[in-house]
Design a protein around this motif. Structure first.
Motif, PDB file in Angstrom:
ATOM      1  N   UNK A   1       0.805  -1.222   0.000  1.00 46.78           N
ATOM      2  CA  UNK A   1       0.000   0.000   0.000  1.00 46.78           C
ATOM      3  C   UNK A   1       0.835   1.267   0.000  1.00 46.78           C
ATOM      4  N   UNK A   2       2.136   1.164   0.192  1.00 51.64           N
ATOM      5  CA  UNK A   2       3.009   2.344   0.133  1.00 51.64           C
ATOM      6  C   UNK A   2       3.222   2.807  -1.306  1.00 51.64           C
ATOM      7  N   UNK A   3       3.054   1.909  -2.268  1.00 55.15           N
ATOM      8  CA  UNK A   3       3.392   2.215  -3.661  1.00 55.15           C
ATOM      9  C   UNK A   3       2.565   3.344  -4.264  1.00 55.15           C
ATOM     10  N   UNK A   4       1.253   3.252  -4.153  1.00 55.45           N
ATOM     11  CA  UNK A   4       0.379   4.231  -4.815  1.00 55.45           C
ATOM     12  C   UNK A   4       0.643   5.665  -4.338  1.00 55.45           C
ATOM     13  N   UNK A   5       0.692   5.915  -3.026  1.00 59.45           N
ATOM     14  CA  UNK A   5       0.957   7.299  -2.608  1.00 59.45           C
ATOM     15  C   UNK A   5       2.347   7.794  -3.019  1.00 59.45           C
ATOM     16  N   UNK A   6       3.344   6.917  -2.962  1.00 62.62           N
ATOM     17  CA  UNK A   6       4.687   7.317  -3.373  1.00 62.62           C
ATOM     18  C   UNK A   6       4.746   7.617  -4.863  1.00 62.62           C
ATOM     19  N   UNK A   7       4.072   6.808  -5.667  1.00 56.69           N
ATOM     20  CA  UNK A   7       4.045   7.051  -7.114  1.00 56.69           C
ATOM     21  C   UNK A   7       3.375   8.382  -7.427  1.00 56.69           C
ATOM     22  N   UNK A   8       2.291   8.672  -6.719  1.00 53.41           N
ATOM     23  CA  UNK A   8       1.587   9.939  -6.934  1.00 53.41           C
ATOM     24  C   UNK A   8       2.471  11.121  -6.537  1.00 53.41           C
ATOM     25  N   UNK A   9       3.151  11.004  -5.402  1.00 57.31           N
ATOM     26  CA  UNK A   9       4.030  12.081  -4.949  1.00 57.31           C
ATOM     27  C   UNK A   9       5.211  12.258  -5.902  1.00 57.31           C
ATOM     28  N   UNK A  10       5.747  11.136  -6.395  1.00 58.58           N
ATOM     29  CA  UNK A  10       6.853  11.195  -7.344  1.00 58.58           C
ATOM     30  C   UNK A  10       6.411  11.848  -8.652  1.00 58.58           C
ATOM     31  N   UNK A  11       5.224  11.504  -9.124  1.00 56.13           N
ATOM     32  CA  UNK A  11       4.698  12.108 -10.348  1.00 56.13           C
ATOM     33  C   UNK A  11       4.601  13.626 -10.199  1.00 56.13           C
ATOM     34  N   UNK A  12       4.059  14.089  -9.062  1.00 61.95           N
ATOM     35  CA  UNK A  12       3.917  15.528  -8.832  1.00 61.95           C
ATOM     36  C   UNK A  12       5.279  16.191  -8.687  1.00 61.95           C
ATOM     37  N   UNK A  13       6.196  15.553  -7.998  1.00 62.78           N
ATOM     38  CA  UNK A  13       7.531  16.128  -7.811  1.00 62.78           C
ATOM     39  C   UNK A  13       8.250  16.263  -9.150  1.00 62.78           C
ATOM     40  N   UNK A  14       8.090  15.274 -10.019  1.00 66.49           N
ATOM     41  CA  UNK A  14       8.703  15.361 -11.351  1.00 66.49           C
ATOM     42  C   UNK A  14       8.096  16.499 -12.157  1.00 66.49           C
ATOM     43  N   UNK A  15       6.781  16.658 -12.071  1.00 64.81           N
ATOM     44  CA  UNK A  15       6.120  17.762 -12.778  1.00 64.81           C
ATOM     45  C   UNK A  15       6.634  19.102 -12.285  1.00 64.81           C
ATOM     46  N   UNK A  16       6.726  19.244 -10.955  1.00 69.00           N
ATOM     47  CA  UNK A  16       7.215  20.492 -10.377  1.00 69.00           C
ATOM     48  C   UNK A  16       8.664  20.751 -10.792  1.00 69.00           C
ATOM     49  N   UNK A  17       9.497  19.702 -10.729  1.00 72.14           N
ATOM     50  CA  UNK A  17      10.904  19.840 -11.114  1.00 72.14           C
ATOM     51  C   UNK A  17      11.020  20.272 -12.578  1.00 72.14           C
ATOM     52  N   UNK A  18      10.270  19.627 -13.440  1.00 70.69           N
ATOM     53  CA  UNK A  18      10.320  19.968 -14.860  1.00 70.69           C
ATOM     54  C   UNK A  18       9.822  21.394 -15.114  1.00 70.69           C
ATOM     55  N   UNK A  19       8.811  21.805 -14.352  1.00 71.57           N
ATOM     56  CA  UNK A  19       8.284  23.165 -14.484  1.00 71.57           C
ATOM     57  C   UNK A  19       9.357  24.190 -14.099  1.00 71.57           C
ATOM     58  N   UNK A  20      10.023  23.975 -12.962  1.00 78.47           N
ATOM     59  CA  UNK A  20      11.066  24.907 -12.537  1.00 78.47           C
ATOM     60  C   UNK A  20      12.253  24.885 -13.495  1.00 78.47           C
ATOM     61  N   UNK A  21      12.545  23.733 -14.055  1.00 76.09           N
ATOM     62  CA  UNK A  21      13.620  23.647 -15.042  1.00 76.09           C
ATOM     63  C   UNK A  21      13.277  24.508 -16.260  1.00 76.09           C
ATOM     64  N   UNK A  22      12.053  24.412 -16.719  1.00 78.82           N
ATOM     65  CA  UNK A  22      11.613  25.221 -17.864  1.00 78.82           C
ATOM     66  C   UNK A  22      11.673  26.709 -17.546  1.00 78.82           C
TER      67      UNK A  22
END
Length: 63
Positions: free
Chosen positions: A31-52
């Motif tokens: 059950x740890x997988x789903x929340x971590x995947x969601x948080x990772x997805x958002x963190x990647x989006x935020x990182x890519x946004x700041x990179x842009x």
């Protein structure tokens, strides 16, 4: 603090967060997988946004 410095600091922070979440995801199970995947997805989006944003702020060389 300059705008570029702020963007660079945020990009660094988010990059470290993505790396930490990726490590945690490798060790996670059940059950740890789903929340971590969601948080990772958002963190990647935020990182890519700041990179842009940071790339857009860099001065273009004069031709």
């Amino acid at each position: 603090m300059s705008n570029i410095r702020f963007l660079a600091q945020e990009l660094y922070r988010l990059t470290k967060k993505v790396e930490d979440l990726e490590k945690a995801l490798k060790k996670a199970s059940g059950e740890e997988l789903a929340p971590l995947e969601a948080e990772l997805f958002q963190a990647r989006r935020d990182r890519d946004h700041y990179h842009s944003l940071l790339e857009a702020k860099k001065e273009k060389p004069a031709v």
